[in-house]
Scaffold this active site. Sequence first.
Site, PDB file in Angstrom:
ATOM      1  N   ASP A  54      27.610 -49.772 -54.707  1.00  0.00           N
ATOM      2  CA  ASP A  54      27.369 -50.728 -53.625  1.00  0.00           C
ATOM      3  C   ASP A  54      26.040 -51.448 -53.813  1.00  0.00           C
ATOM      4  O   ASP A  54      25.211 -51.066 -54.644  1.00  0.00           O
ATOM      5  CB  ASP A  54      27.357 -49.996 -52.280  1.00  0.00           C
ATOM      6  CG  ASP A  54      28.727 -49.508 -51.854  1.00  0.00           C
ATOM      7  OD1 ASP A  54      29.733 -50.067 -52.343  1.00  0.00           O
ATOM      8  OD2 ASP A  54      28.791 -48.567 -51.038  1.00  0.00           O
ATOM      9  N   TYR A 144      25.834 -37.947 -59.086  1.00  0.00           N
ATOM     10  CA  TYR A 144      24.893 -38.781 -58.338  1.00  0.00           C
ATOM     11  C   TYR A 144      23.693 -37.949 -57.904  1.00  0.00           C
ATOM     12  O   TYR A 144      23.766 -36.722 -57.772  1.00  0.00           O
ATOM     13  CB  TYR A 144      25.550 -39.338 -57.081  1.00  0.00           C
ATOM     14  CG  TYR A 144      26.444 -40.533 -57.297  1.00  0.00           C
ATOM     15  CD1 TYR A 144      25.947 -41.837 -57.188  1.00  0.00           C
ATOM     16  CD2 TYR A 144      27.789 -40.364 -57.596  1.00  0.00           C
ATOM     17  CE1 TYR A 144      26.778 -42.937 -57.370  1.00  0.00           C
ATOM     18  CE2 TYR A 144      28.628 -41.463 -57.783  1.00  0.00           C
ATOM     19  CZ  TYR A 144      28.114 -42.740 -57.666  1.00  0.00           C
ATOM     20  OH  TYR A 144      28.943 -43.822 -57.851  1.00  0.00           O
TER      21      TYR A 144
END
Length: 300
Positions: A54, A144
């Site tokens: 994003d 992540y």
Amino acid sequence: MSIKRLRLDLSYDGTDFHGWAAQPGLRTVQGEVEAALALAAREEVATTVAGRTDAGVHARHQVCHVDVSDQAWAKLAPRGGATQEAAALSIARRLNKILAGRYGERARSRGLSAAGGTCDVRIYGVAVVDGSFDARFSALGRRYAYRVSDRPDPLARWDRLWVDEPLDEAAMNEAAAPLLGRHNFLGYCRPREGATTIRTLRTLRATREGGAVVFRVEADAFCHSMVRSLVGALLLVGAGARGTDYPERILRSRSRSEAAPIAPAHGLTLEGVDYPAPEQWAKRARQARARRDTCCAGEG
């Protein structure tokens, strides 16, 4: 006409990007990479990425692939009888030069300065791979990290969230444990039409690293906003605003009305994408596609 498939390994600072995916009139990572490839190859190309990030999200190690024609390869590769490995190294250098040039021009047009040769996206590996490699579906998992500073450092402000209150790591890790495994993460996802919210969460833990609390998160794949939602719920626990049962209650609700809060994008970094051995690329891609289709048909 034959086609060569190239694997690109890259990293980027997501601060000034509107995410990975190309969007008209907006600066995106995909847009910059494909523009550099098109300039070097003298034809339009399309990349396939391991996972779209994003706006504001960073990547220390992202992977994409692109198919190029013989004509494009002839433009991309150096002249002479270089090996494919030497050609790939030359292509990476050439693309980085183009990316740095575009970055410098953009900075100057805004009255800013940029150190020569620098850029907010960097390609550090190019390889010619078999056509069975798929950057998205051949992947075994994604890793992540979400960084939170409860002792803020002005020199490390772009890739981490600043908070004023100290965080209780033990409480957050206790709250994270029931989320591990294969679940329907609807309460932690922004579902896309026709897509499943079932994922296998392999790692979710908070550790203190220097002046930051780092959430390490690993899964076979992630749905939209999943990592930031997991972190958002755990931050409430760590700050003492919710009990340690709060994240599990969100999971069990399987409801968007009980959805977890979403942590800001700039603290999130894609740390890596894992792949099997080359002889397993095609099998893994078939498995991943079949699993998505089965999940979507039954529980989408």
